[in-house]
Design an enzyme around this catalytic site. Sequence first.
Site: not given
Ligand code: GTP
Ligand code: SPV
Ligand code: MN
Length: 596
Positions: A206, A248, A251, A253, A277, A375, A500-501
């Site tokens: 970041k 953050s 969703g 990832t 990210d 994480r 997936g949907d």
């Molecule tokens: P950072 O690494 O913090 O930047 O997060 P990120 O945006 O990559 O989020 P990540 O994909 O890890 O998802 C975070 C949370 O959201 C997890 O607990 C997932 O299970 C939930 N999540 C992700 N996609 C969906 C979705 O399509 N629907 C729902 N209901 N939850 C979701």
């Molecule tokens: C976020 O918080 O958006 C992340 C995790 O991807 S961190 O690297 O801690 O910022």
């Molecule tokens: Mn992030």
Amino acid sequence: MTRNKALQKWVSEMAELCQPDRIVWIDGSEEQKRALEREAMASGEIIKLDEEKWPGCFYHRTATNDVARTEHLTYICTSKKEDAGPTNNWMEPAEAYRQAGAYFKGAMRGRTMYVIPFAMGPLGSPFTKIGIELTDSIYVVLNMLIMTRAGEDILEQLGDSDNFTRGLHSKGDLDIEKRLILHFPEDNTIWSVGSGYGGNVLLGKKCLSLRIASWLGRQEGWLAEHMLIMGVENPEGRIDYIAAAFPSACGKTNLAMLIPPEPLQKQGYKVWTVGDDIAWIRRGEDGRLWALNPETGFFGVAPGTNSKTNPNALATIRQNTIFTNVLLTHDGDVWWEGGEGEPPAEGIAWDGRPWKPGMVDEGGKPIPGAHPNSRFTAPIKQCPIISPEWDNPKGVPLTAIVFGGRRSRLAPLVYEAFSWQHGVYVGATMASEITAAQYGKQGQVRRDPMAMLPFCGYNMADYFRHWLEFGKTLPHPPKIFHVNWFRKDEDGSFLWPGYGDNLRVLNWIIERAHGGGAAVETPIGYVPAPGAIDMSGLDISEDTVKKLFEVDARDWLEELEDHRRFFEQFGDRLPPEIMEEYHALKERLSQGGAAE
Ligand code: GTP
Ligand code: SPV
Ligand code: MN
């Protein structure tokens, strides 16, 4: 290790300040990595997991007050306060160096200072930036070896140049009272002290790739964004790349590693992961936008990751992965809430305390075994659907840009902006409920423009202007969309199955970007016409579908008040185009053109 005078001088100055017992240069070799792992195991900094179950994997626990980014201790230190803008914490640079300098002073006594030369982006790419991180944490070194291209070749590439980001990190005594995450964009420098948590200390992520890079991007004419990048391959074999910004833990990832639902799989749809990210975006010679993921690993949220929600993530983290703040069992296994299978009969929770399933606190609330922001750090190459283009020095061409947030109400499943300028407004008015990824009141809605509120390294009004100007240089700017996977019904259950949907929604986005796809015009943008999104095989009622796409003019007019309040803080630095869009939107909503 280096003949680079500027680098030598800076390293010795920082060593003078921090007083380490030893200085060790990270060369990127397997032998050095193994030796560091052994050393960190001996000191207890990392714990080796069961080699059969988790080959090459380690466990790490941070201090209990150090489990997420601390935005209130994160500063942009520009000579002029207005250059940091109203949404960033600001400190005058000399004062910032002085305050943090006091914490760094002698902080590495009895410790080793590791010098990590790293690159964000593939060597030889016009996108790529070089950084050097000095740190007293082996955990940081091991994470940086996964997340970035680190080692000797970077020094070779750097040569005699002093064009590198100077990153200094010390755990200090992990005291939150003496924690500061400081960015000096004018000096291309980052100082982080008093933390051992990911986003605060893996300075390539970041700090460099968003806060410093956004500043460089404005000067050099490109964008550094908090976005995933993915490819969607259709049955004819055409691959469309999409970049999407969600705040953050909203969703990214999961979307980047999506597995198509069965009916779409049967038709031949495939997804390719490029990044989860960060996206660096440039205009190519062909006038299209090209996006590159500067990282080489995933630092992903563990809770909720299982073989149903994200099988690709599960496959990615089977080996050579570092787990932070999840639940550890006595036999070297790990677990997290919403993980694979039943919880173990007992274990050690993220905070180091003994844990059993069913434990509750004084208020009767379940005590989690893993921290909600626990994480995994895993090499991107281990992802089963890694795109062959993921490290292409040119990046990948973008078909569409997507913004999104976590909104229980208001925002429909998907809508399309009318133009680039309107799309910038849609991004600038993004909002989301606060998650465990940052300290703050969970669940509260906050405005988070382009998911960059905590990551924009300069005045956000200038950032909006940069987006607007950038769009004007594009002969055919990509279409901009907004999605919300998180809309809920009155009982608080998600209306949309998600995961997936979500590909069903992306397919409509891609169709629209290519000039197809049926849509209905609403005051906020185009939403899919009834039947335009393939719902085959989904158990979803017509009523639910209606709710998913509902645009309630009254709710939106209320929301607009909050847009205005948010924009007011920027004064006359705010580009006039933003208020132009605001007034146009207000007008459309007031005319009662909402769907109904
Ligand atoms: P950072 O690494 O913090 O930047 O997060 P990120 O945006 O990559 O989020 P990540 O994909 O890890 O998802 C975070 C949370 O959201 C997890 O607990 C997932 O299970 C939930 N999540 C992700 N996609 C969906 C979705 O399509 N629907 C729902 N209901 N939850 C979701
Ligand atoms: C976020 O918080 O958006 C992340 C995790 O991807 S961190 O690297 O801690 O910022
Ligand atoms: Mn992030």
